[in-house]
Write an enzyme that holds these catalytic residues in place. Structure first.
Site, mmCIF file in Angstrom:
data_model
loop_
_atom_site.group_PDB
_atom_site.id
_atom_site.type_symbol
_atom_site.label_atom_id
_atom_site.label_comp_id
_atom_site.label_asym_id
_atom_site.label_seq_id
_atom_site.Cartn_x
_atom_site.Cartn_y
_atom_site.Cartn_z
ATOM 1 C CE1 TYR A 1 -5.700 2.503 10.202
ATOM 2 C CE2 TYR A 1 -4.552 2.063 8.141
ATOM 3 C CZ TYR A 1 -5.731 2.299 8.836
ATOM 4 O OH TYR A 1 -6.915 2.313 8.167
ATOM 5 C CG HIS B 1 -2.438 -0.948 15.030
ATOM 6 N ND1 HIS B 1 -3.787 -1.006 15.301
ATOM 7 C CD2 HIS B 1 -2.336 -0.832 13.681
ATOM 8 C CE1 HIS B 1 -4.478 -0.939 14.168
ATOM 9 N NE2 HIS B 1 -3.625 -0.827 13.173
ATOM 10 C CG ASP C 1 -20.665 -7.402 19.580
ATOM 11 O OD1 ASP C 1 -19.696 -7.206 18.823
ATOM 12 O OD2 ASP C 1 -21.091 -6.560 20.385
ATOM 13 C CE LYS D 1 0.638 -2.188 9.536
ATOM 14 N NZ LYS D 1 -0.545 -2.454 10.396
ATOM 15 C CD GLU E 1 -4.038 2.953 15.382
ATOM 16 O OE1 GLU E 1 -3.156 2.816 16.256
ATOM 17 O OE2 GLU E 1 -3.811 3.384 14.229
ATOM 18 C CB VAL F 1 -2.751 -10.483 14.877
ATOM 19 C CG1 VAL F 1 -2.654 -9.863 13.485
ATOM 20 C CG2 VAL F 1 -1.391 -10.965 15.352
ATOM 21 C CG ASP F 2 -3.893 -4.713 13.834
ATOM 22 O OD1 ASP F 2 -4.715 -5.033 14.712
ATOM 23 O OD2 ASP F 2 -4.229 -4.129 12.791
ATOM 24 N NE ARG G 1 -2.022 -1.670 3.575
ATOM 25 C CZ ARG G 1 -2.456 -1.830 4.822
ATOM 26 N NH1 ARG G 1 -3.647 -1.380 5.171
ATOM 27 N NH2 ARG G 1 -1.698 -2.422 5.729
#
Length: 368
Positions: free
Chosen positions: A92, A94, A196, A73, A116, A267-268, A15
């Site tokens: 991003y 994380h 949920d 990223k 995020e 996972v991130d 990306r």
């Protein structure tokens, strides 16, 4: 403002953080955009398209030397050398799963705004949503692939065939990722169970999908029960900016079938499955107790053309505000302000502080 767009160097990350249309919008407002050579190649965007849009093609050092750097990223260790106290980083991050990066940003004094954690008043995450849509849809495709026997799976076709039962897909989390995963799984003919914590969310899903999926309250008893039936488990849990809770512990794998597949999209943020670890597109899976684990932390990087355009459609309006006003844009836009994670050596996001036991400076204090 001078804006840099470096080439992503994370493993098989194709990306790019800006399209030619985005460049044109920024240049049209009088800003300078420095794009690293070949940054867009993986997304089908060659250098000429950026040049035609008004960008200057540069090397990595020049791109990182800009006043604001826009990425996809989080910086990897090889990029920590570029962090500095007069840099505005928009990407991003994380951080709740990346202590080393958190410490590097704080040590450098970098102002870091995370896509995020940009959040609207009604709880929506406008810059995370497009990649959550991609990752959710991919999770089912990936899971179907690894259910094939030669990939280590049970040898099942997700939708079955007439006379043979379809696979059972269990989705943990009914947000954007979970909803998109369930949508594709149902479209492929699978039996779908989605869990949920929010009863109102389950009511919404039941209504929208007209009862074609099973909705269940997310609790330990129900998770244990449906793990026994799961051929594919998709982790789609999100606590914005914070570490994901471990809903599936190591001992629970004993309930799962040999050759079952886990795709943990969380996972991130550390993952919602205790046994998950971050993997890469080059080496995406491993097996624990007979269960195939897929833990690629940048899933949308596998479909960069779609992902790049979906992401930039949402980030450009915020990038324009930052380019126009710099750090002051956060005082003018409280939605954007919620994206601030680090500023001048101070951690400003509660979820990250809780993950690492670090002191957090209130956002209001930083903005003052």
């Amino acid at each position: 403002m001078i804006i840099g767009v470096p080439k992503e160097i994370k493993n098989l990350e194709n990306r790019v953080a800006m399209t030619p249309a985005g460049v044109e919008a920024l240049v049209g407002r009088g800003h300078t955009v420095l794009v690293e050579e070949n940054a867009g190649i993986g997304s089908g965007l060659d250098n000429k398209r950026y040049i035609d849009a008004g960008a200057r093609m540069v090397n990595a050092v020049e791109a990182w030397g800009a006043q604001m750097v826009i990425k996809v990223k989080e910086p990897v260790p090889a990029e920590y050398q570029y962090l500095r106290n007069d840099l505005l980083l928009f990407t991003y991050l994380h951080l709740a799963a990346e202590r080393r990066l958190t410490e590097a940003l704080l040590a450098a004094g970098t102002t870091a705004i995370a896509y995020e954690t940009v959040q609207t008043d009604n709880g929506q995450l406008p810059l995370l949503t497009p990649m959550s849509e991609v990752a959710g849809r991919m999770a089912t495709q990936v899971g179907a692939h690894y259910l094939e026997r030669h990939q280590g799976g049970r040898g099942m076709l997700l939708g079955g065939v007439p006379g043979v039962s379809p696979a059972t897909v269990v989705v943990l989390g009914g947000g954007v990722v979970g909803t998109n995963a369930a949508k594709i799984a149902m479209g492929m003919g699978a039996r779908v169970i989605i869990m949920d914590l929010s009863h109102s969310r389950l009511q919404y899903l039941d209504d929208v999908f007209q009862g074609r999926m099973t909705t269940m309250s997310s609790n330990e008893a129900n998770i244990r029960t449906y793990l026994k039936e799961a051929d594919l488990l998709i982790g789609a849990v999100l606590i914005p900016g914070a570490k994901a809770p471990n809903l599936v512990t190591r001992d629970m794998l004993a309930f799962m079938k040999d050759g079952a597949v886990i795709v943990d999209v969380a996972v991130d943020q550390g993952g919602c499955v205790e046994t998950i670890k971050a993997t890469t597109h080059a080496n995406p899976t491993y097996v624990v107790d007979g269960v195939v684990h897929y833990g690629v932390a940048n899933m949308p990087g596998a479909v960069p053309h779609t992902s790049t355009f979906a992401l930039v459609n949402q980030t450009v309006p915020y990038a324009l505000k930052l380019a126009e006003h710099g750090f002051a844009a956060l005082s003018q836009d409280h939605v954007l302000a919620r994206g601030l994670n680090c500023h001048q050596g101070k951690l400003t996001y509660d979820g990250v502080g809780k993950a690492f036991g670090m002191e957090v400076t209130p956002l209001a204090e930083v903005l003052l």
